[in-house]
Design an enzyme around this catalytic site. Sequence first.
Site, mmCIF file in Angstrom:
data_model
loop_
_atom_site.group_PDB
_atom_site.id
_atom_site.type_symbol
_atom_site.label_atom_id
_atom_site.label_comp_id
_atom_site.label_asym_id
_atom_site.label_seq_id
_atom_site.Cartn_x
_atom_site.Cartn_y
_atom_site.Cartn_z
ATOM 1 C CB THR A 7 -0.942 0.032 1.232
ATOM 2 O OG1 THR A 7 -1.768 1.207 1.144
ATOM 3 C CG2 THR A 7 -0.170 0.067 2.540
ATOM 4 C CG ASN A 9 -3.359 4.952 3.632
ATOM 5 O OD1 ASN A 9 -2.811 5.501 4.577
ATOM 6 N ND2 ASN A 9 -4.668 4.975 3.434
ATOM 7 C CG ASP A 68 -8.922 -7.050 -3.442
ATOM 8 O OD1 ASP A 68 -8.955 -5.804 -3.450
ATOM 9 O OD2 ASP A 68 -9.530 -7.739 -4.282
ATOM 10 C CG ASP A 151 -17.226 1.746 6.190
ATOM 11 O OD1 ASP A 151 -17.223 0.567 5.759
ATOM 12 O OD2 ASP A 151 -16.223 2.278 6.712
ATOM 13 N NE ARG A 177 -8.241 -3.105 5.097
ATOM 14 C CZ ARG A 177 -9.347 -2.518 4.606
ATOM 15 N NH1 ARG A 177 -10.159 -1.838 5.373
ATOM 16 N NH2 ARG A 177 -9.637 -2.604 3.325
#
Length: 192
Positions: A7, A9, A68, A151, A177
């Site tokens: 990632t 991020n 994923d 969400d 997650r």
Amino acid sequence: MKLVFATGNINKVNEIQQLIPDEIKLLSLNDIDCMEEIPETQATIEGNASQKAFYVYTNYHFNCFADDTGLEVEALDGRPGVLSARYAGESKNADDNMNKILAELKNVTNRNARFKTVISLVMDGKEIQFEGIVEGVILKEKRGDKGFGYDPIFIPNGYDKTFAELDMSEKNKISHRALAVRKLVEFLNFKL
């Protein structure tokens, strides 16, 4: 040991670094100068996680894990699934994606759905996957302004708030997650 999280991020990297053993230094894609978009061309969530992790392992020679995630809606035969981010088009617009789901479920009573995250860990060329699933239902309208993606329309079973209405700390205790990451962390602790 160095381990790449596939990632860019840095917030995600820092969050996971807090959970894994101190002996493991977590690196982002930026840390290894991987600036290209990693392919996600597989037909399944498991396949995409695997493809991303092996891409980094093969091209950058680091042990790596990638994740994923997809939303699977029962009445839509598991859609959007692997296409969750692009369900309403390549722009990856969360509002458009939610609006498409809400429109498709307009007159549907079965609103059961689940979020599924798969983490693929590739170490020394060998792969192991970890899965986290949260069952819930899709609302008829959006609620809440926290979180991201789907969400605001997803209420996990046993709750009366959407993921977008829960505090981040509360969501992180029960999310798909978080469940997958816990399994990864247990495995890494065992390997050290």
